[in-house]
Design a protein around this motif. Structure first.
Motif, PDB file in Angstrom:
ATOM      1  N   TYR A 275       1.185  12.935   5.361  1.00 46.36           N
ATOM      2  CA  TYR A 275       0.593  11.691   6.125  1.00 46.36           C
ATOM      3  C   TYR A 275       1.733  10.835   6.524  1.00 46.36           C
ATOM      4  N   ILE A 276       3.031  11.289   6.388  1.00 45.31           N
ATOM      5  CA  ILE A 276       4.127  10.410   7.266  1.00 45.31           C
ATOM      6  C   ILE A 276       4.067  10.990   8.700  1.00 45.31           C
ATOM      7  N   TYR A 277       3.487  12.156   8.982  1.00 44.37           N
ATOM      8  CA  TYR A 277       3.572  12.870  10.261  1.00 44.37           C
ATOM      9  C   TYR A 277       2.109  12.610  10.856  1.00 44.37           C
ATOM     10  N   TYR A 278       0.869  12.526  10.156  1.00 43.94           N
ATOM     11  CA  TYR A 278      -0.268  12.502  10.666  1.00 43.94           C
ATOM     12  C   TYR A 278      -1.177  11.492  10.022  1.00 43.94           C
ATOM     13  N   LYS A 279      -1.844  10.630  10.503  1.00 44.73           N
ATOM     14  CA  LYS A 279      -2.518   9.854  10.105  1.00 44.73           C
ATOM     15  C   LYS A 279      -3.825  10.332   9.201  1.00 44.73           C
TER      16      LYS A 279
ATOM     17  N   SER B 253       4.083  17.595  -0.918  1.00 43.95           N
ATOM     18  CA  SER B 253       3.246  16.231  -1.401  1.00 43.95           C
ATOM     19  C   SER B 253       2.389  16.136  -0.348  1.00 43.95           C
TER      20      SER B 253
ATOM     21  N   ALA C  60       1.628  13.299   0.735  1.00 43.78           N
ATOM     22  CA  ALA C  60       2.235  11.839   1.130  1.00 43.78           C
ATOM     23  C   ALA C  60       2.983  12.621   2.320  1.00 43.78           C
ATOM     24  N   THR C  61       3.766  13.644   1.870  1.00 43.62           N
ATOM     25  CA  THR C  61       4.713  14.147   3.150  1.00 43.62           C
ATOM     26  C   THR C  61       3.932  14.377   4.504  1.00 43.62           C
TER      27      THR C  61
END
Length: 178
Positions: A27-31, A22, A24-25
């Motif tokens: 975006y957990i690590y990178y803005k 996803s 979203a996955t």
């Protein structure tokens, strides 16, 4: 993805789909996309520099040290084609300017002493860093490019060999040494 399709075709959604995760996955690590690319550039530049200076000592003779540089650079380029293509794609972007600044700092620390030592030992004559770099490394990168494309300038089939690399290196040394 950037190496094969270019920076302009890269997006988090396309990356997530290709990776089977996803967005979203990611975006957990990178803005954002830029944060991800900056992170890759930083990490790959540090890896490249580590490989570049493997078995290298600024106190080596000019010929020995430059040969170590050639072998390390060729080895990395041939083993990590996609990373090299990625770095080429981002080279003339803000990400590339960041990469060049980072590389310049490492080069001043390691190669600067190496070249200064060679000059002090009267092994080479030196005009400018640009002339030195072009004569010292452009022939190697041209051979690597021929190898990666599978053909030479004449359009003939080409595979980089130790013999060809050593022959080219001999010409480079002849051009640079006093």
């Amino acid at each position: 993805m950037i190496a094969s399709e270019g920076l302009e075709n890269f997006g988090i959604n396309r990356l997530a789909k290709a990776a089977g995760v996803s967005p979203a996955t990611i975006y957990i690590y990178y803005k954002d996309k830029d944060d991800l690319i900056h992170s890759i550039v930083k990490e790959e530049t540090e890896k490249w520099v580590a490989v570049l200076f493997k078995n290298f000592d600024p106190e080596m003779s000019f010929e020995e040290g430059l040969w170590v540089q050639w072998k390390n650079r060729a080895d990395h380029a041939l083993k990590h084609r996609d990373i090299n293509l990625f770095m080429e794609k981002i080279r003339n972007t803000s990400f590339g300017r960041e990469q060049q600044l980072r590389i310049s700092q490492y080069m001043q620390n390691y190669m600067g002493d190496f070249v200064k030592n060679a000059i002090a030992r009267d092994e080479i004559s030196f005009t400018s860093i640009e002339v030195y770099w072009v004569v010292a490394f452009a022939p190697l990168y041209t051979l690597v490019k021929f190898h990666q494309e599978g053909r030479s300038i004449a359009g003939k089939s080409f595979k980089l060999s130790d013999k060809i690399m050593k022959e080219t290196f001999a010409h480079v040394i002849k051009a640079l040494k006093k």
